[in-house]
Design a protein around this motif. Structure first.
Motif, PDB file in Angstrom:
ATOM      1  N   LEU A 191       0.848  -1.187   0.000  1.00 32.84           N
ATOM      2  CA  LEU A 191       0.000   0.000   0.000  1.00 32.84           C
ATOM      3  C   LEU A 191       0.884   1.237   0.000  1.00 32.84           C
ATOM      4  O   LEU A 191       1.950   1.249   0.632  1.00 32.84           O
ATOM      5  CB  LEU A 191      -0.912   0.026   1.220  1.00 32.84           C
ATOM      6  N   SER A 192       0.434   2.271  -0.684  1.00 32.87           N
ATOM      7  CA  SER A 192       1.215   3.510  -0.732  1.00 32.87           C
ATOM      8  C   SER A 192       1.246   4.198   0.620  1.00 32.87           C
ATOM      9  O   SER A 192       2.179   4.944   0.936  1.00 32.87           O
ATOM     10  CB  SER A 192       0.648   4.455  -1.789  1.00 32.87           C
ATOM     11  N   GLN A 193       0.226   3.965   1.442  1.00 34.94           N
ATOM     12  CA  GLN A 193       0.171   4.511   2.796  1.00 34.94           C
ATOM     13  C   GLN A 193      -0.807   3.693   3.616  1.00 34.94           C
ATOM     14  O   GLN A 193      -1.726   3.079   3.090  1.00 34.94           O
ATOM     15  CB  GLN A 193      -0.234   5.982   2.784  1.00 34.94           C
ATOM     16  N   SER A 194      -0.588   3.673   4.918  1.00 35.76           N
ATOM     17  CA  SER A 194      -1.420   2.847   5.794  1.00 35.76           C
ATOM     18  C   SER A 194      -2.642   3.600   6.302  1.00 35.76           C
ATOM     19  O   SER A 194      -3.613   2.973   6.736  1.00 35.76           O
ATOM     20  CB  SER A 194      -0.589   2.345   6.986  1.00 35.76           C
ATOM     21  N   ASN A 195      -2.622   4.923   6.252  1.00 37.33           N
ATOM     22  CA  ASN A 195      -3.756   5.729   6.707  1.00 37.33           C
ATOM     23  C   ASN A 195      -4.049   6.802   5.666  1.00 37.33           C
ATOM     24  O   ASN A 195      -3.132   7.411   5.108  1.00 37.33           O
ATOM     25  CB  ASN A 195      -3.448   6.397   8.060  1.00 37.33           C
ATOM     26  N   ILE A 196      -5.341   7.044   5.432  1.00 37.90           N
ATOM     27  CA  ILE A 196      -5.729   8.068   4.475  1.00 37.90           C
ATOM     28  C   ILE A 196      -6.899   8.873   5.032  1.00 37.90           C
ATOM     29  O   ILE A 196      -7.642   8.401   5.900  1.00 37.90           O
ATOM     30  CB  ILE A 196      -6.140   7.460   3.109  1.00 37.90           C
ATOM     31  N   ARG A 197      -7.060  10.076   4.511  1.00 40.63           N
ATOM     32  CA  ARG A 197      -8.166  10.922   4.912  1.00 40.63           C
ATOM     33  C   ARG A 197      -9.456  10.432   4.266  1.00 40.63           C
ATOM     34  O   ARG A 197      -9.437   9.634   3.337  1.00 40.63           O
ATOM     35  CB  ARG A 197      -7.880  12.367   4.503  1.00 40.63           C
ATOM     36  N   ALA A 198     -10.580  10.952   4.752  1.00 35.52           N
ATOM     37  CA  ALA A 198     -11.876  10.532   4.231  1.00 35.52           C
ATOM     38  C   ALA A 198     -12.022  10.880   2.756  1.00 35.52           C
ATOM     39  O   ALA A 198     -12.774  10.226   2.029  1.00 35.52           O
ATOM     40  CB  ALA A 198     -13.001  11.177   5.037  1.00 35.52           C
ATOM     41  N   ASP A 199     -11.316  11.909   2.295  1.00 34.69           N
ATOM     42  CA  ASP A 199     -11.383  12.294   0.887  1.00 34.69           C
ATOM     43  C   ASP A 199     -10.111  11.909   0.123  1.00 34.69           C
ATOM     44  O   ASP A 199      -9.875  12.386  -0.986  1.00 34.69           O
ATOM     45  CB  ASP A 199     -11.617  13.798   0.763  1.00 34.69           C
ATOM     46  N   GLY A 200      -9.304  11.040   0.732  1.00 36.80           N
ATOM     47  CA  GLY A 200      -8.042  10.659   0.104  1.00 36.80           C
ATOM     48  C   GLY A 200      -8.153   9.368  -0.694  1.00 36.80           C
ATOM     49  O   GLY A 200      -9.249   8.826  -0.929  1.00 36.80           O
ATOM     50  N   GLN A 201      -7.000   8.866  -1.126  1.00 41.58           N
ATOM     51  CA  GLN A 201      -6.963   7.608  -1.857  1.00 41.58           C
ATOM     52  C   GLN A 201      -5.654   6.890  -1.573  1.00 41.58           C
ATOM     53  O   GLN A 201      -4.684   7.483  -1.089  1.00 41.58           O
ATOM     54  CB  GLN A 201      -7.129   7.820  -3.360  1.00 41.58           C
ATOM     55  N   GLY A 261     -13.522   7.567  -0.072  1.00 39.66           N
ATOM     56  CA  GLY A 261     -14.945   7.850  -0.137  1.00 39.66           C
ATOM     57  C   GLY A 261     -15.542   7.326  -1.422  1.00 39.66           C
ATOM     58  O   GLY A 261     -15.103   7.685  -2.506  1.00 39.66           O
ATOM     59  N   GLY A 262     -16.542   6.460  -1.301  1.00 39.99           N
ATOM     60  CA  GLY A 262     -17.215   5.930  -2.474  1.00 39.99           C
ATOM     61  C   GLY A 262     -18.680   6.281  -2.435  1.00 39.99           C
ATOM     62  O   GLY A 262     -19.132   7.072  -1.587  1.00 39.99           O
ATOM     63  N   PRO A 263     -19.474   5.698  -3.328  1.00 38.38           N
ATOM     64  CA  PRO A 263     -20.919   5.949  -3.307  1.00 38.38           C
ATOM     65  C   PRO A 263     -21.526   5.563  -1.967  1.00 38.38           C
ATOM     66  O   PRO A 263     -21.112   4.588  -1.336  1.00 38.38           O
ATOM     67  CB  PRO A 263     -21.432   5.045  -4.438  1.00 38.38           C
ATOM     68  N   GLY A 264     -22.492   6.339  -1.494  1.00 36.64           N
ATOM     69  CA  GLY A 264     -23.137   6.055  -0.228  1.00 36.64           C
ATOM     70  C   GLY A 264     -23.933   4.779  -0.265  1.00 36.64           C
ATOM     71  O   GLY A 264     -24.257   4.250  -1.339  1.00 36.64           O
ATOM     72  N   LEU A 265     -24.275   4.248   0.880  1.00 37.88           N
ATOM     73  CA  LEU A 265     -25.068   3.040   0.972  1.00 37.88           C
ATOM     74  C   LEU A 265     -26.527   3.369   0.695  1.00 37.88           C
ATOM     75  O   LEU A 265     -27.082   4.288   1.293  1.00 37.88           O
ATOM     76  CB  LEU A 265     -24.930   2.414   2.367  1.00 37.88           C
TER      77      LEU A 265
END
Length: 270
Positions: A191-201, A261-265
């Protein structure tokens, strides 16, 4: 594949005369025997070691749909050919899953293809003689039996625990299954990083190597799942599936870009 269609007069009057005539002619050809008080649609598949009719709908008074099955002779033909020569390849042409349990246990090779038009015979011959290295993958789960599934008219895949996303039992072939004349190894998952923001990737990478002696295609599939949720979530969800071509002993790094963040449920319920 054998199809049987029978329609009662009341139903036939609701379709065009041409369709009704075609159904009647088809019934005459395959000698369909049915109660005229029912509308039936039969598709024969291999189920539980027998070639049976797995999708047969009978509309009973009140609109209740039930499912039945019966044996036909194609399974006996497969067994007879296999007994005469164990080096048998079963080629299945169809558009639906087949419960080929006996074939999986006894037959060395099984090739599945959809109805591919007038070049189908040449394409299958190329695969059987090794002139083409297949790389297709199943777009549906192949179950061991229709007994593992709820009523065919139940469209709630979460409640009925259907599809690769919710089914918890043992299957014959999983969604995405497929083999070729080459063997591929996976390594270096990162993985490029172990933690990401809610709007990150995050970028997922791995190395795929062709360990076989022939050039071949591999479909690299990435699945994700939620560790915890207040609502029912899939056991896994396909997020990417690039198809790559590799020469013998060649390697390639494959990357996937996943957004946090993806499409909502939709339609969630406790």
């Amino acid at each position: 594949m054998v199809y049987k269609i029978a329609c009662e007069t009341a139903y036939a009057s609701a379709v065009t005369a041409a369709v009704a005539t075609a159904l009647q002619e088809m019934n005459a050809i395959i000698d369909a025997k049915t109660d005229v008080n029912h509308f039936e649609f039969n598709r024969f598949i291999v189920q539980e070691g027998r070639l049976t009719e797995a999708f047969r709908f009978e509309t009973q008074p009140g609109g209740t749909a039930i499912m039945k099955s019966w044996e036909v002779n194609q399974q006996a033909l497969i067994r007879a050919v296999h007994a005469a020569n164990p080096n048998t390849v079963v080629v299945i042409v169809g558009g639906y899953p087949f419960a080929v349990n006996w074939e999986q246990e006894h037959v060395p090779s099984i090739v599945f293809t959809s109805h591919a038009g007038q070049e189908l015979g040449y394409a299958v011959a190329d695969v059987l003689y090794g002139d083409y290295n297949p790389g297709g993958r199943l777009n549906m789960t192949w179950y061991q039996s229709s007994e593992q599934l709820p009523d065919i008219m139940d469209y709630d895949i979460i409640k009925g625990k259907r599809t690769y996303q919710y089914f918890e039992g043992n299957v014959l072939y999983p969604f995405g299954h497929g083999l070729s004349y080459s063997h591929f190894s996976y390594s270096g998952l990162a993985l490029s990083q172990s933690n990401i923001r809610a709007d990150g990737q995050v970028t997922v990478t791995l190395v795929v190597k062709n360990e076989g002696h022939l050039p071949g295609d591999e479909v690299v599939q990435l699945y994700v799942k939620a560790d915890s949720s207040r609502v029912i979530r899939p056991l896994k969800t396909l997020k990417g599936f690039p198809r790559i071509h590799l020469q013998p002993n060649a390697s390639e790094t494959v990357s996937f870009e996943l957004k946090a963040g993806g499409p909502g449920l939709l339609g969630c319920h406790p």
